[in-house]
Design a protein around this motif. Structure first.
Motif, PDB file in Angstrom:
ATOM      1  N   SER A  17     -10.159  53.481 -41.158  1.00 55.73           N
ATOM      2  CA  SER A  17     -10.600  53.351 -39.772  1.00 55.73           C
ATOM      3  C   SER A  17     -11.622  54.409 -39.357  1.00 55.73           C
ATOM      4  O   SER A  17     -12.370  54.214 -38.399  1.00 55.73           O
ATOM      5  CB  SER A  17      -9.398  53.412 -38.823  1.00 55.73           C
ATOM      6  OG  SER A  17      -8.705  54.645 -38.968  1.00 55.73           O
ATOM      7  N   SER A  18     -11.664  55.529 -40.073  1.00 59.96           N
ATOM      8  CA  SER A  18     -12.593  56.607 -39.710  1.00 59.96           C
ATOM      9  C   SER A  18     -13.969  56.445 -40.347  1.00 59.96           C
ATOM     10  O   SER A  18     -14.891  57.209 -40.046  1.00 59.96           O
ATOM     11  CB  SER A  18     -11.999  57.959 -40.120  1.00 59.96           C
ATOM     12  OG  SER A  18     -11.779  58.002 -41.518  1.00 59.96           O
ATOM     13  N   LEU A  19     -14.135  55.439 -41.218  1.00 60.79           N
ATOM     14  CA  LEU A  19     -15.414  55.258 -41.902  1.00 60.79           C
ATOM     15  C   LEU A  19     -16.454  54.615 -40.980  1.00 60.79           C
ATOM     16  O   LEU A  19     -16.119  53.847 -40.081  1.00 60.79           O
ATOM     17  CB  LEU A  19     -15.232  54.386 -43.145  1.00 60.79           C
ATOM     18  CG  LEU A  19     -14.332  54.943 -44.251  1.00 60.79           C
ATOM     19  CD1 LEU A  19     -14.280  53.969 -45.424  1.00 60.79           C
ATOM     20  CD2 LEU A  19     -14.802  56.312 -44.709  1.00 60.79           C
ATOM     21  N   GLU A  23     -20.481  53.053 -44.463  1.00 56.45           N
ATOM     22  CA  GLU A  23     -19.472  53.409 -45.467  1.00 56.45           C
ATOM     23  C   GLU A  23     -18.546  52.230 -45.752  1.00 56.45           C
ATOM     24  O   GLU A  23     -18.144  52.013 -46.898  1.00 56.45           O
ATOM     25  CB  GLU A  23     -18.671  54.625 -44.982  1.00 56.45           C
ATOM     26  CG  GLU A  23     -19.503  55.918 -44.975  1.00 56.45           C
ATOM     27  CD  GLU A  23     -18.840  57.041 -44.203  1.00 56.45           C
ATOM     28  OE1 GLU A  23     -19.225  58.211 -44.414  1.00 56.45           O
ATOM     29  OE2 GLU A  23     -17.942  56.756 -43.368  1.00 56.45           O
ATOM     30  N   ILE A  24     -18.220  51.470 -44.704  1.00 55.19           N
ATOM     31  CA  ILE A  24     -17.413  50.265 -44.888  1.00 55.19           C
ATOM     32  C   ILE A  24     -18.166  49.252 -45.756  1.00 55.19           C
ATOM     33  O   ILE A  24     -17.587  48.616 -46.647  1.00 55.19           O
ATOM     34  CB  ILE A  24     -17.059  49.624 -43.534  1.00 55.19           C
ATOM     35  CG1 ILE A  24     -16.044  50.477 -42.768  1.00 55.19           C
ATOM     36  CG2 ILE A  24     -16.507  48.212 -43.729  1.00 55.19           C
ATOM     37  CD1 ILE A  24     -14.646  50.435 -43.293  1.00 55.19           C
ATOM     38  N   THR A 120     -15.140  61.144 -52.373  1.00 53.02           N
ATOM     39  CA  THR A 120     -16.392  61.296 -51.618  1.00 53.02           C
ATOM     40  C   THR A 120     -16.190  61.193 -50.109  1.00 53.02           C
ATOM     41  O   THR A 120     -17.112  61.482 -49.348  1.00 53.02           O
ATOM     42  CB  THR A 120     -17.413  60.226 -52.052  1.00 53.02           C
ATOM     43  OG1 THR A 120     -16.860  58.916 -51.848  1.00 53.02           O
ATOM     44  CG2 THR A 120     -17.786  60.405 -53.511  1.00 53.02           C
ATOM     45  N   GLN A 121     -14.995  60.791 -49.683  1.00 54.85           N
ATOM     46  CA  GLN A 121     -14.732  60.611 -48.259  1.00 54.85           C
ATOM     47  C   GLN A 121     -13.505  61.431 -47.841  1.00 54.85           C
ATOM     48  O   GLN A 121     -12.363  61.007 -48.014  1.00 54.85           O
ATOM     49  CB  GLN A 121     -14.499  59.120 -47.939  1.00 54.85           C
ATOM     50  CG  GLN A 121     -15.665  58.218 -48.247  1.00 54.85           C
ATOM     51  CD  GLN A 121     -16.859  58.478 -47.334  1.00 54.85           C
ATOM     52  OE1 GLN A 121     -16.717  59.123 -46.296  1.00 54.85           O
ATOM     53  NE2 GLN A 121     -18.021  57.985 -47.718  1.00 54.85           N
ATOM     54  N   ASN A 122     -13.753  62.631 -47.309  1.00 59.37           N
ATOM     55  CA  ASN A 122     -12.647  63.490 -46.881  1.00 59.37           C
ATOM     56  C   ASN A 122     -11.805  62.829 -45.795  1.00 59.37           C
ATOM     57  O   ASN A 122     -10.598  63.059 -45.706  1.00 59.37           O
ATOM     58  CB  ASN A 122     -13.179  64.827 -46.374  1.00 59.37           C
ATOM     59  CG  ASN A 122     -13.754  65.688 -47.489  1.00 59.37           C
ATOM     60  OD1 ASN A 122     -13.367  65.538 -48.654  1.00 59.37           O
ATOM     61  ND2 ASN A 122     -14.665  66.585 -47.157  1.00 59.37           N
ATOM     62  N   LYS A 123     -12.455  62.004 -44.979  1.00 61.07           N
ATOM     63  CA  LYS A 123     -11.732  61.354 -43.878  1.00 61.07           C
ATOM     64  C   LYS A 123     -10.658  60.408 -44.419  1.00 61.07           C
ATOM     65  O   LYS A 123      -9.582  60.278 -43.829  1.00 61.07           O
ATOM     66  CB  LYS A 123     -12.718  60.585 -42.986  1.00 61.07           C
ATOM     67  CG  LYS A 123     -13.703  61.479 -42.236  1.00 61.07           C
ATOM     68  CD  LYS A 123     -14.738  60.663 -41.493  1.00 61.07           C
ATOM     69  CE  LYS A 123     -15.733  60.020 -42.437  1.00 61.07           C
ATOM     70  NZ  LYS A 123     -16.849  59.357 -41.703  1.00 61.07           N
ATOM     71  N   VAL A 124     -10.957  59.762 -45.540  1.00 62.17           N
ATOM     72  CA  VAL A 124      -9.981  58.855 -46.140  1.00 62.17           C
ATOM     73  C   VAL A 124      -8.802  59.655 -46.704  1.00 62.17           C
ATOM     74  O   VAL A 124      -7.644  59.231 -46.598  1.00 62.17           O
ATOM     75  CB  VAL A 124     -10.639  58.005 -47.245  1.00 62.17           C
ATOM     76  CG1 VAL A 124      -9.591  57.168 -47.981  1.00 62.17           C
ATOM     77  CG2 VAL A 124     -11.700  57.099 -46.644  1.00 62.17           C
ATOM     78  N   VAL A 125      -9.082  60.813 -47.295  1.00 61.11           N
ATOM     79  CA  VAL A 125      -8.010  61.662 -47.838  1.00 61.11           C
ATOM     80  C   VAL A 125      -7.057  62.094 -46.734  1.00 61.11           C
ATOM     81  O   VAL A 125      -5.829  62.072 -46.904  1.00 61.11           O
ATOM     82  CB  VAL A 125      -8.597  62.896 -48.551  1.00 61.11           C
ATOM     83  CG1 VAL A 125      -7.477  63.822 -49.022  1.00 61.11           C
ATOM     84  CG2 VAL A 125      -9.459  62.469 -49.734  1.00 61.11           C
ATOM     85  N   ILE A 126      -7.606  62.501 -45.585  1.00 57.36           N
ATOM     86  CA  ILE A 126      -6.763  62.921 -44.457  1.00 57.36           C
ATOM     87  C   ILE A 126      -5.893  61.762 -43.985  1.00 57.36           C
ATOM     88  O   ILE A 126      -4.694  61.930 -43.723  1.00 57.36           O
ATOM     89  CB  ILE A 126      -7.646  63.457 -43.315  1.00 57.36           C
ATOM     90  CG1 ILE A 126      -8.337  64.754 -43.749  1.00 57.36           C
ATOM     91  CG2 ILE A 126      -6.814  63.690 -42.049  1.00 57.36           C
ATOM     92  CD1 ILE A 126      -9.380  65.265 -42.776  1.00 57.36           C
ATOM     93  N   SER A 127      -6.479  60.565 -43.871  1.00 56.85           N
ATOM     94  CA  SER A 127      -5.699  59.389 -43.475  1.00 56.85           C
ATOM     95  C   SER A 127      -4.611  59.097 -44.495  1.00 56.85           C
ATOM     96  O   SER A 127      -3.472  58.769 -44.135  1.00 56.85           O
ATOM     97  CB  SER A 127      -6.620  58.166 -43.334  1.00 56.85           C
ATOM     98  OG  SER A 127      -7.525  58.323 -42.272  1.00 56.85           O
ATOM     99  N   LEU A 128      -4.941  59.228 -45.778  1.00 60.23           N
ATOM    100  CA  LEU A 128      -3.982  58.966 -46.843  1.00 60.23           C
ATOM    101  C   LEU A 128      -2.799  59.931 -46.758  1.00 60.23           C
ATOM    102  O   LEU A 128      -1.639  59.520 -46.892  1.00 60.23           O
ATOM    103  CB  LEU A 128      -4.679  59.094 -48.200  1.00 60.23           C
ATOM    104  CG  LEU A 128      -3.900  58.658 -49.441  1.00 60.23           C
ATOM    105  CD1 LEU A 128      -3.584  57.179 -49.386  1.00 60.23           C
ATOM    106  CD2 LEU A 128      -4.706  58.976 -50.706  1.00 60.23           C
ATOM    107  N   LEU A 129      -3.071  61.213 -46.505  1.00 58.12           N
ATOM    108  CA  LEU A 129      -2.005  62.206 -46.392  1.00 58.12           C
ATOM    109  C   LEU A 129      -1.103  61.913 -45.191  1.00 58.12           C
ATOM    110  O   LEU A 129       0.127  62.043 -45.285  1.00 58.12           O
ATOM    111  CB  LEU A 129      -2.612  63.610 -46.266  1.00 58.12           C
ATOM    112  CG  LEU A 129      -3.299  64.158 -47.532  1.00 58.12           C
ATOM    113  CD1 LEU A 129      -3.968  65.496 -47.232  1.00 58.12           C
ATOM    114  CD2 LEU A 129      -2.296  64.327 -48.669  1.00 58.12           C
TER     115      LEU A 129
END
Length: 232
Positions: A17-19, A23-24, A120-129
């Motif tokens: 959702s943050s992309l 990026e999407i 490559t997408q820190n925002k996805v890592v944060i969402s994943l955590l």
């Protein structure tokens, strides 16, 4: 499915959702979409999995079989959720079987493209955590539920857990916006369907819960007040 449809679906998925739109669009090039019919097995327990699955439409259940052959529902995933990522991260086999509970459209992303995105997408890592933390807390609650010896306590604990994710608060109580059969509840709590039916009938007669016309369950104020005893 057209790319613009995939774009609309992926924007509403918490993990992505943050992309940005660009990026999407890059992510869309890396996924394929597959249709599964109701009761299709998507992942088998102990399989070696090379993909992550994102639910665009539909719902699935995550199940394990006990030694006596009873099926226990460990989790349910709805549109916007994903599964299969654990095997991609630790390289181990799938810990449970995943079955579609209704017709579903699933986006599939490979291990290579999964890592390409999170690296490559820190925002996805944060969402994943954040999602992992939520799932871990749900697992703790499930362990607590299964440790209750009293059948009514197990059912109440399940409704508490479901109210966090599916609950809609009203002046009359909390409505669980999820349709559950007595068999579903039995498989989520490790009880027999007959036991669940007795508990539900008792709560209906006492006014603790109400089964609405759309089959949703409303937890009435009396239920919520009694529920405080379990949380202490």
């Amino acid at each position: 499915m057209q790319d613009n449809q995939k774009n609309d679906f992926l924007k509403n998925i918490q993990l992505y959702s943050s992309l940005t739109n660009d990026e999407i669009d890059q992510l869309i090039k890396k996924i394929i979409v597959k249709k599964f019919n109701k009761n299709d097995t998507i992942l088998y327990e102990d399989d070696t999995n090379e993909f992550m699955y994102i639910i665009l439409i539909g719902k699935v259940k995550v199940v394990r079989a006990t030694e006596d052959g009873k099926e226990i529902i460990l989790a349910t995933h709805n549109a916007g959720d994903f599964f299969g990522e654990m095997s991609l991260i630790d390289g181990r086999t799938t810990p449970a079987t995943v079955v579609s509970t209704e017709d579903a459209l699933i986006a599939i992303i490979s291990r290579k493209d999964f890592y390409s995105t999170i690296l490559t997408q820190n925002k996805v890592v944060i969402s994943l955590l954040n999602i992992f933390c939520h799932r871990l807390r749900t697992c703790w609650d499930t362990i607590q539920l299964l440790n209750f010896n009293n059948a009514s306590q197990r059912a109440k604990m399940l409704f508490i857990m479901l109210s966090d994710e599916y609950g809609n608060k009203t002046t009359e109580g909390i409505t669980l916006n999820i349709r559950l059969t007595h068999q579903d509840i039995a498989q989520m709590t490790g009880m027999t369907r007959e036991t669940v039916t007795r508990i539900i009938d008792k709560w209906k007669k006492s006014g603790d819960i109400t089964i609405l016309k759309n089959k949703f369950i409303r937890l009435n104020q009396t239920f919520l007040k009694k529920d405080l005893e379990i949380k202490i």
